[in-house]
Structure formats: C-alpha cells, structure tokens
Scaffold this motif. Sequence first.
Motif, PDB file in Angstrom:
ATOM      1  N   THR A  38       0.831  -1.203   0.000  1.00 31.06           N
ATOM      2  CA  THR A  38       0.000   0.000   0.000  1.00 31.06           C
ATOM      3  C   THR A  38       0.865   1.252   0.000  1.00 31.06           C
ATOM      4  O   THR A  38       1.947   1.265   0.587  1.00 31.06           O
ATOM      5  CB  THR A  38      -0.937  -0.040   1.233  1.00 31.06           C
ATOM      6  OG1 THR A  38      -1.921  -1.051   1.019  1.00 31.06           O
ATOM      7  CG2 THR A  38      -1.611   1.288   1.507  1.00 31.06           C
ATOM      8  N   PHE A  66      -6.765  -1.126   6.024  1.00 31.77           N
ATOM      9  CA  PHE A  66      -6.485  -0.964   4.599  1.00 31.77           C
ATOM     10  C   PHE A  66      -6.297  -2.331   3.977  1.00 31.77           C
ATOM     11  O   PHE A  66      -5.449  -3.107   4.406  1.00 31.77           O
ATOM     12  CB  PHE A  66      -5.197  -0.160   4.390  1.00 31.77           C
ATOM     13  CG  PHE A  66      -5.387   1.320   4.583  1.00 31.77           C
ATOM     14  CD1 PHE A  66      -5.610   1.844   5.845  1.00 31.77           C
ATOM     15  CD2 PHE A  66      -5.332   2.190   3.504  1.00 31.77           C
ATOM     16  CE1 PHE A  66      -5.789   3.210   6.029  1.00 31.77           C
ATOM     17  CE2 PHE A  66      -5.504   3.553   3.668  1.00 31.77           C
ATOM     18  CZ  PHE A  66      -5.743   4.074   4.938  1.00 31.77           C
ATOM     19  N   THR A  81      -3.820  -0.782  -1.637  1.00 29.84           N
ATOM     20  CA  THR A  81      -4.465   0.542  -1.672  1.00 29.84           C
ATOM     21  C   THR A  81      -3.449   1.588  -2.127  1.00 29.84           C
ATOM     22  O   THR A  81      -2.291   1.551  -1.718  1.00 29.84           O
ATOM     23  CB  THR A  81      -4.982   0.910  -0.270  1.00 29.84           C
ATOM     24  OG1 THR A  81      -5.907  -0.086   0.145  1.00 29.84           O
ATOM     25  CG2 THR A  81      -5.649   2.281  -0.268  1.00 29.84           C
TER      26      THR A  81
END
Length: 456
Positions: free
Chosen positions: A364, A377, A381
């Motif tokens: 991420t 998350f 992401t």
Amino acid sequence: MYKCALILAAGKGKRMKSDLPKVLHKVCGKEMVNHVIDVLRTVNIEDVGVIVGKGAEKVKEATEARNVVYSLQEEQLGTGHAVMCAKNFLKNKTGTVAVFTGDAPLITDETVKKFIEFHEEGGFKATILTSILENPTGYGRVIRNKKDEVKRIVEHKDCSDKELKVKEINAGMYCFDIISLLESLEKLDNNNAQGEYYITDVIGILEKEDQKIGAIPVPFEETLGVNSRVELSQVERLMRNRINIKHMENGVTITDPNNTYIDSEVEIGSNTIIYPGNVLEGSTIIEEGCILYPNSRISNSVIERDVVIQNSVVLDSKIGEGTTVGPFAYIRPDSTIGKNARIGDFVEIKKSTIGDDTKVSHLTYIGDAEVGSGCNFGCGTVVVNYDGKNKHKTIIGNNSFIGCNTNLVSPVKIEDNTYIAAGSTITKQVPKGTLAIARAKQVNIEGWVDKKGMRK
Ligand code: UD1
Ligand code: CA
C-alpha cells in the motif's frame, strides 16, 4: 582555576583525498571536531576556540550551534603557528588552556578531566599526554633527562638516531599555563626539518627556563588521529564499539555488536533487543522494550516503547507504542504512526499521520494523508496524491474499511465508519456510515465459452 580550550582544525588533510575539510568527516554520525567540542563541554569547559583555515566557512557552519570562538590561520605554517593565530582568544585570560586537535575524536571526558587536574595540581607550566608505542614512526618523541623529567619533544623528522629509538611519543594534546604559553610563542622559530613553527617546541623553551613540565600516559587508542580514510574507518570502529558497550551496559541487548551501527547521539531504552544490520542514525530515540529485527535503517526518528521493526527504513518520523513495522516498509519523513498500529510489508508512508490501531498490512502507498484510528487498509491501496503537477491531501476518518486495490484520488475525504468496496477508484467524498462502490458492475454472459468453442 579558569580553563579554556583550543582545537586545531586548520589543516586540509591532503591524505583524505576529500573536498570536505578533514575535521568535518563524520565518526558515528558526528563530525570529528564536534566530538572534541562535546567532550570539552562535558568537562565544563565553556570557552572553546577553534582554529580554522582550510575550508574555514564549512567548519564554522558545522560547528555553529556549539557556540565556539574562531581564529583564522590563513596559511598553515605549523601547529605552533596555529596557536599563535589564537592570541586574541587567549589574551587577557589567566589560568589553563588545553590544546587538542580536531582530528582525534576518541579522547574521553575522563581523560581530559584527569589531564587538567594533574596539570593544575602539579603546578606545571605545561603538561603533555604521552603513549608508549612499539612502532613510534612519524610521532614526536618525548625526550627525558636522567631524573626522568621531560626535557623536550623532538619531531620524527628532526630526530637523531638515538632519539629515533625512543618509544614514548607525544600524543599531541597539551595543557598550558596561558601566560607562559603566550610568552613562549614569541620565542618559536621554524629552524627544523619541516620549516614549520612547532607547538611542541614550547615544551623545550619552558624547560630551559627551569619550568616544570608534566606528562601523563594515556591509552593510545584515545589519541588516535585520522589522516586517511583507512584511519577514519579504524577510529569509527573503535567509537562504534564504545557506543555499543555503553548501550549494553544500560540494559540493551545487541546480539552482534560488530554489525550494529549506532550514531553517537542515539538514545535507547533498556530491554530493547537489536539484531545485526541495524543502522540507527542522528537524533533517533528508541524507547524501552522494542525489538529491532535485522537490517533496518532508522534516522532522526522516535520509536516509542514495545515497537517491533524488521527490515525497514524509517526517516524523520515517529512510531507509536506497540506498533509493528515491516518487513520491507518505507516510512518517509514527517510521518506519525499511532499506537498499536500495523505497517506491514511493502507499505510506503509519506508525510502522513496514521491513527492508533489502524492496520495497513500490505502493498500500500499512503502519501500526504491524515488517517484516523481503527481503520483497515486492504492489500494494494493507493493514495493518488499527485496529479502530475501538484500534491493533494486525503483525509480518512476513524474506523473506516478500505477494500483491496482501492485508489483514493486526492484531494478526497472519507468520513468515519465507512466501507469502500474492493477495486474502487474513489474521487468524491464518502459520507459517514456509507458503503462506496466505484467500479463497473459485473456482467456474466452465460454459455459464452462453449459458444466460442473455447472449452479445453
Ligand atoms: C603532531 C605533533 C607530534 C605528535 C603528533 C600526534 C607537532 C609539530 N607535532 O604531529 O609531536 O606526535 O601530532 O598526532 O605539533 N594544524 C593546523 N595548522 C597547521 C598545522 C597543523 O591547524 O599549520 C592542525 C592539523 O589540521 C591537525 C593538527 O594540527 O589537525 C596536527 O597537525 P599535524 O600536521 O597532523 O601534526 P603531526 O605531524 O601529526
Ligand atoms: Ca597528525
């Protein structure tokens, strides 16, 4: 008695083959000359004069915060000449001046303290630090009389055959009575093999005037000077070892001190465990009970207690208590990670705050964002913080769930208690308590495989 100190730092250090003045080369993250200044300050010497010459501006800049006084030696005509250039610093002072060089950073506060006490209690006009060396080549030799009193110092290049055999060397650190020094400096000449004004000749001058000269032995290690990059690495190794021992004595476990690199200003709490390959830089503070698994670089950062980090890079940031980081996380400057959070593998955080208990477990990127607490998350992401021209901010409230493979196109705001469906590209604000889906709806075309004759 009044005390002040002088540090000789005007030479270029040709053998370093460097654009940087020699005394600015760092040992365990701190410039050599600053190591010496800091030791002097530890023994309460407030007035410190630094003699600058080659690269004077750079030396001044690097020492500025330490409040020293500068004397300029425009041409390097020898160590005695260097001290002559500090006449203005010394005039109208009475008491003791200790003279050191800016390229010998291993001198300890204990030795300096003992040295000055010995000089003052003995009532000497000058005192030198000496060492016995099996191979004294290159050093000034300490010549004593039959009563074993110091008579003078002879530089290697000026030694007779008999003097060359002397194994007691001048470490290059001195204490002087200020008035006696100023008077002797007037009498220095440069009639010697190198055509230089030697500070060492002051010893012979004072002795001839029947003044008492003191000498005390010092562990050779503390006087090691740096003239080349090889010597720089040797001094660094000794300093590193000293730093590691200090932390181990304070209750830090270092499993392999030969492969653990801790800068001199770093603070570490007890019961922290450090595995090999860690590089702790600058003003980093590691609190108690942390575990640093192998191979992280942590620079100018605060790591609160009970944090676990492995194989990661953390720069100019703060990590809250109980958080785990890595492996392979990259936390870039101006980031603040909350308590009991998780920054997992292949996660990059840049200039962002992440709240307590938030989990960013894998793959991420979060840049220029403010993330609340209790968020999760999903994998992959991306905060799309850059539009090719400008950087924008993303705000994510508390307890939000960001599905896997989500793009958050900044500037955008995700309010508290929201869900974002996996694979969404979010461009608009997501209000409180909402599920946001931002992807094309799935279409199933029945019998398509057979119709196309593609069944295997
Ligand atoms: C000096 C001593 C020697 C001693 C040795 C210990 C003299 C003449 N000799 O020799 O007896 O055994 O240190 O390491 O002092 N510097 C200036 N301006 C100058 C010359 C030197 O600031 O004009 C600085 C240098 O930058 C260096 C320090 O003084 O940091 C020592 O000078 P250096 O030339 O290295 O002296 P050595 O030959 O090592
Ligand atoms: Ca030297």
